[in-house]
Design an enzyme around this catalytic site. Sequence first.
Site, short mmCIF file in Angstrom:
data_model
loop_
_atom_site.label_atom_id
_atom_site.label_comp_id
_atom_site.label_asym_id
_atom_site.label_seq_id
_atom_site.Cartn_x
_atom_site.Cartn_y
_atom_site.Cartn_z
N ASP A 8 72.44 81.60 55.89
CA ASP A 8 72.38 81.08 54.53
C ASP A 8 71.06 81.63 53.95
O ASP A 8 70.21 82.13 54.71
CB ASP A 8 72.39 79.55 54.59
CG ASP A 8 72.13 78.92 53.24
OD1 ASP A 8 72.76 79.34 52.26
OD2 ASP A 8 71.27 78.01 53.16
N ASP A 10 69.02 80.22 50.63
CA ASP A 10 68.08 79.22 50.11
C ASP A 10 67.79 78.14 51.16
O ASP A 10 68.70 77.46 51.62
CB ASP A 10 68.67 78.54 48.86
CG ASP A 10 68.91 79.53 47.71
OD1 ASP A 10 67.99 80.28 47.38
OD2 ASP A 10 70.03 79.54 47.16
C1 BG6 Z 1 72.67 77.37 47.15
C2 BG6 Z 1 71.61 76.33 46.93
O1 BG6 Z 1 72.22 78.32 48.07
O2 BG6 Z 1 73.03 78.02 45.92
C3 BG6 Z 1 72.00 75.38 45.82
O3 BG6 Z 1 71.41 75.60 48.12
C4 BG6 Z 1 72.37 76.17 44.56
O4 BG6 Z 1 70.93 74.50 45.56
C5 BG6 Z 1 73.47 77.15 44.90
O5 BG6 Z 1 72.81 75.29 43.54
C6 BG6 Z 1 73.93 77.97 43.70
O6 BG6 Z 1 72.88 78.79 43.27
P1 BG6 Z 1 72.83 79.59 41.90
O7 BG6 Z 1 71.62 80.48 42.08
O8 BG6 Z 1 74.11 80.37 41.79
O9 BG6 Z 1 72.69 78.61 40.81
MG MG Z 2 70.66 76.56 51.93
#
Ligand code: BG6
Ligand code: MG
Length: 214
Positions: A8, A10
């Site tokens: 993963d 984030d």
């Molecule tokens: C995930 C995060 O990796 O991506 C979430 O843990 C986030 O918090 C999600 O909402 C979507 O991300 P983005 O950048 O498309 O808004």
């Molecule tokens: Mg994550």
Amino acid sequence: MISCFIFDLDGVIVNTSTHHFHAWQQIANSLGIEFSENDNQKLKGISREDSLKTLLKIGNQIISDSEFKKLLELKNNIYLDLISGLDKNAILPSVTEKLNFLKSSGYKIALASSSKNAKTVLNQIGLNDYFDAVIDGNRVSKPKPNPEIFLTAAKLTNSTAQNCAVFEDSFAGICGVKDANMLAIGIGNKEILYNSDYVFENFGQISNQFLESL
Ligand code: BG6
Ligand code: MG
């Protein structure tokens, strides 16, 4: 036997979870919704759309479709602003070392992130070259906790589910990994990630021998 490691992004590779949280906090404030770090656990790993739906549920609010779209755009602009200066210093401890070990040992490496900004983030932190496949939020129709993203990562690396292990920091992610019949390695809090096969607080606690033994 594990031959492919799926990461993963984030909260696993890079410390962007706090930026997502702070951006959602600003949206919550604008809606008059109280939104704590504890509430934020529910948003981890899920898509931007599902996050806003969850936030509205927490605040017991209903908004129009056009307002919904506007808030999604606003959240993303706030987030992009917060990560504009992101560079390799944002990589979480011991991650690069583990990626180097896996790469030099011949394992396949994939990225499976719900974020539609995943490629931007990977470029900013300079880790793009490690990955045999990158699956982001733009590539899947059913976001985490659905297993689709992990099964796609397996397919694109010519791996079977039984040969894949996934590093995840979110409960939604771990649920998807288990539904994909893959080995789930939680990164973070044991109580939150209780359904993982293994949980470590961070990559510094994961030995190369452990990875080789899987
Ligand atoms: C995930 C995060 O990796 O991506 C979430 O843990 C986030 O918090 C999600 O909402 C979507 O991300 P983005 O950048 O498309 O808004
Ligand atoms: Mg994550």
